[in-house]
Scaffold this motif. Structure first.
Motif, PDB file in Angstrom:
ATOM      1  N   LYS A   1       0.750  -1.142  -0.119  1.00  0.00           N
ATOM      2  CA  LYS A   1       0.344  -0.202  -0.035  1.00  0.00           C
ATOM      3  C   LYS A   1       0.751   1.240  -0.282  1.00  0.00           C
ATOM      4  CE  LYS A   1      -4.078   1.748   1.560  1.00  0.00           C
ATOM      5  NZ  LYS A   1      -5.773   1.232   2.836  1.00  0.00           N
ATOM      6  N   GLY A   2       0.721   2.393  -0.952  1.00  0.00           N
ATOM      7  CA  GLY A   2       1.309   3.574  -0.868  1.00  0.00           C
ATOM      8  C   GLY A   2       2.422   3.157  -1.425  1.00  0.00           C
ATOM      9  N   LYS A   3       2.683   1.852  -2.506  1.00  0.00           N
ATOM     10  CA  LYS A   3       4.171   1.655  -2.642  1.00  0.00           C
ATOM     11  C   LYS A   3       4.368   1.382  -4.199  1.00  0.00           C
ATOM     12  CE  LYS A   3       5.980   0.768   1.609  1.00  0.00           C
ATOM     13  NZ  LYS A   3       6.078  -0.367   2.352  1.00  0.00           N
ATOM     14  N   GLN A   4       3.647  -0.031  -4.316  1.00  0.00           N
ATOM     15  CA  GLN A   4       3.608  -0.600  -5.383  1.00  0.00           C
ATOM     16  C   GLN A   4       1.606  -1.291  -6.213  1.00  0.00           C
ATOM     17  OE1 GLN A   4       6.006  -4.284  -5.821  1.00  0.00           O
ATOM     18  NE2 GLN A   4       6.684  -3.467  -7.233  1.00  0.00           N
ATOM     19  N   ALA A   5       1.685  -1.011  -7.332  1.00  0.00           N
ATOM     20  CA  ALA A   5       0.179  -2.205  -7.222  1.00  0.00           C
ATOM     21  C   ALA A   5       0.485  -3.045  -7.099  1.00  0.00           C
ATOM     22  CB  ALA A   5       0.145  -1.499  -9.197  1.00  0.00           C
ATOM     23  N   ILE A   6      -0.507  -4.105  -7.255  1.00  0.00           N
ATOM     24  CA  ILE A   6      -0.641  -5.934  -7.233  1.00  0.00           C
ATOM     25  C   ILE A   6      -1.480  -6.094  -8.158  1.00  0.00           C
ATOM     26  CG2 ILE A   6      -0.732  -7.853  -5.589  1.00  0.00           C
ATOM     27  CD1 ILE A   6      -0.917  -5.253  -3.397  1.00  0.00           C
TER      28      ILE A   6
ATOM     29  N   GLN B   1       8.502  -4.703 -16.548  1.00  0.00           N
ATOM     30  CA  GLN B   1       8.712  -3.630 -16.882  1.00  0.00           C
ATOM     31  C   GLN B   1       8.261  -2.403 -16.456  1.00  0.00           C
ATOM     32  OE1 GLN B   1       8.659  -3.121 -21.452  1.00  0.00           O
ATOM     33  NE2 GLN B   1       9.549  -4.397 -21.680  1.00  0.00           N
ATOM     34  N   PHE B   2       6.557  -3.183 -15.659  1.00  0.00           N
ATOM     35  CA  PHE B   2       6.227  -2.340 -14.930  1.00  0.00           C
ATOM     36  C   PHE B   2       6.302  -2.365 -13.039  1.00  0.00           C
ATOM     37  CE2 PHE B   2       3.245  -3.758 -18.698  1.00  0.00           C
ATOM     38  CZ  PHE B   2       2.857  -2.814 -19.406  1.00  0.00           C
ATOM     39  N   GLU B   3       5.913  -1.336 -12.218  1.00  0.00           N
ATOM     40  CA  GLU B   3       6.110  -1.404 -11.132  1.00  0.00           C
ATOM     41  C   GLU B   3       4.588  -1.721 -10.631  1.00  0.00           C
ATOM     42  OE1 GLU B   3       6.660   3.103 -10.025  1.00  0.00           O
ATOM     43  OE2 GLU B   3       8.583   3.519 -11.838  1.00  0.00           O
ATOM     44  N   VAL B   4       5.141  -3.169 -10.192  1.00  0.00           N
ATOM     45  CA  VAL B   4       3.875  -4.081  -9.846  1.00  0.00           C
ATOM     46  C   VAL B   4       4.241  -4.939  -9.652  1.00  0.00           C
ATOM     47  CG1 VAL B   4       3.562  -5.187 -12.867  1.00  0.00           C
ATOM     48  CG2 VAL B   4       1.696  -4.485 -10.596  1.00  0.00           C
TER      49      VAL B   4
ATOM     50  N   GLY C   1      -4.949  -0.912  -7.059  1.00  0.00           N
ATOM     51  CA  GLY C   1      -3.383   0.468  -7.149  1.00  0.00           C
ATOM     52  C   GLY C   1      -3.021   0.766  -6.208  1.00  0.00           C
ATOM     53  N   LYS C   2      -2.140   0.916  -6.241  1.00  0.00           N
ATOM     54  CA  LYS C   2      -0.891   1.553  -5.518  1.00  0.00           C
ATOM     55  C   LYS C   2      -1.308   2.328  -4.167  1.00  0.00           C
ATOM     56  CE  LYS C   2       3.612   4.058  -6.107  1.00  0.00           C
ATOM     57  NZ  LYS C   2       3.544   5.102  -7.050  1.00  0.00           N
TER      58      LYS C   2
ATOM     59  N   ILE D   1      -9.324  -1.444  -5.859  1.00  0.00           N
ATOM     60  CA  ILE D   1      -9.199  -2.663  -7.428  1.00  0.00           C
ATOM     61  C   ILE D   1      -9.428  -2.290  -7.840  1.00  0.00           C
ATOM     62  CG2 ILE D   1     -10.743  -3.913  -7.564  1.00  0.00           C
ATOM     63  CD1 ILE D   1      -9.480  -5.157  -5.251  1.00  0.00           C
ATOM     64  N   LEU D   2      -8.846  -2.057  -9.247  1.00  0.00           N
ATOM     65  CA  LEU D   2      -8.886  -1.133 -10.133  1.00  0.00           C
ATOM     66  C   LEU D   2      -9.321  -1.833 -11.137  1.00  0.00           C
ATOM     67  CD1 LEU D   2      -4.752  -0.089 -10.646  1.00  0.00           C
ATOM     68  CD2 LEU D   2      -6.825   1.715  -9.893  1.00  0.00           C
ATOM     69  N   HIS D   3      -9.576  -2.720 -10.991  1.00  0.00           N
ATOM     70  CA  HIS D   3      -9.770  -4.008 -12.426  1.00  0.00           C
ATOM     71  C   HIS D   3      -9.837  -5.918 -12.325  1.00  0.00           C
ATOM     72  CE1 HIS D   3     -11.377  -5.028 -16.795  1.00  0.00           C
ATOM     73  NE2 HIS D   3     -10.152  -6.114 -16.307  1.00  0.00           N
ATOM     74  N   ILE D   4     -11.308  -5.887 -12.205  1.00  0.00           N
ATOM     75  CA  ILE D   4     -11.333  -7.164 -12.065  1.00  0.00           C
ATOM     76  C   ILE D   4     -11.650  -8.554 -13.710  1.00  0.00           C
ATOM     77  CG2 ILE D   4     -12.562  -9.036 -10.663  1.00  0.00           C
ATOM     78  CD1 ILE D   4     -13.389  -7.350  -8.662  1.00  0.00           C
ATOM     79  N   ASP D   5     -10.981  -9.399 -13.922  1.00  0.00           N
ATOM     80  CA  ASP D   5     -10.997 -10.200 -15.061  1.00  0.00           C
ATOM     81  C   ASP D   5     -11.654 -10.790 -14.177  1.00  0.00           C
ATOM     82  OD1 ASP D   5     -10.957 -11.948 -17.028  1.00  0.00           O
ATOM     83  OD2 ASP D   5      -8.249 -11.123 -18.192  1.00  0.00           O
ATOM     84  N   LYS D   6     -12.718 -11.624 -15.236  1.00  0.00           N
ATOM     85  CA  LYS D   6     -13.592 -12.751 -14.828  1.00  0.00           C
ATOM     86  C   LYS D   6     -13.988 -13.524 -16.103  1.00  0.00           C
ATOM     87  CE  LYS D   6     -16.466 -10.630 -11.356  1.00  0.00           C
ATOM     88  NZ  LYS D   6     -17.709 -10.462 -11.009  1.00  0.00           N
ATOM     89  N   SER D   7     -12.347 -13.280 -17.677  1.00  0.00           N
ATOM     90  CA  SER D   7     -12.513 -13.701 -18.723  1.00  0.00           C
ATOM     91  C   SER D   7     -11.980 -14.256 -19.184  1.00  0.00           C
ATOM     92  CB  SER D   7     -13.182 -13.245 -20.107  1.00  0.00           C
ATOM     93  OG  SER D   7     -15.129 -13.010 -19.186  1.00  0.00           O
TER      94      SER D   7
END
Length: 177
Positions: free
Chosen positions: A51-56, A85-88, A143-144, A148-154
């Motif tokens: 939290k506050g540091k990196q997306a997951i 390549q992403f900050e994740v 998100g950092k 929750i930014l997005h949920i992929d159910k497919s």
């Protein structure tokens, strides 16, 4: 006539049981439920450490050592250079125990950890625990800020690694410099 009453009672009982096990799902914009899970690398991961540091990104799969789950995990391994390549921080996750996920990760030579949720508490909190007692094949983008930014159910198992990278790009998740 007695059979009709018995069948009716069984149906009513089934409906009541099913309604009591309905799962509440997190939605886009919700805070990710707190978690503390052990990865296949032996490390413990918590929601607070990111939290506050990196997306997951957490890509849930139903069961280690099965066809679709193997394809999904390999796809993420093969897309590793792009994902890095992403900050994740990215993971796969299942309700399998730590030992099974360690063995599964080793068998696939994964370069990322599989999180284990054997008591199913995090899967329940997210709402991705299926009625069969395994997780649904859903991927969560967090998100950092812990939302929750997005949920992929497919999820498409064979292309999931590339699909995750494309979704992170769409969501504007920062890339490393």
């Amino acid at each position: 006539m007695k059979k009709v009453y018995v069948l009716g009672a069984m149906l009513l009982s089934s409906l009541l049981l099913m309604s009591g096990t309905a799962r509440a799902e997190v939605k886009v914009g919700d805070d990710v439920p707190e978690f503390k899970l052990v990865g296949s690398d032996g490390k413990t991961y918590t929601s607070e450490q990111f939290k506050g540091k990196q997306a997951i990104v957490i890509a849930w799969f139903p069961k280690a050592f099965t066809g679709g789950c193997t394809k999904e995990c390999k796809s993420m391994r093969e897309a590793g250079e792009t994902l890095k390549q992403f900050e994740v921080a990215y993971f796969t996750a299942s309700c399998d125990d730590v030992k099974k996920n360690m063995d599964f990760a080793a068998s696939l030579d994964l370069d990322y950890p599989i999180l284990s949720d054997p008591d199913k508490s995090f899967a329940k909190a997210l709402g991705c625990l299926s009625p069969r007692g395994v997780s649904s094949r859903w991927t969560y983008y967090i998100g950092k800020d812990g939302k929750i930014l997005h949920i992929d159910k497919s999820v498409k198992t064979a292309s999931h690694g590339a699909d995750i990278a494309a979704q992170m790009e769409k969501l504007g998740i920062a890339k490393k410099n």
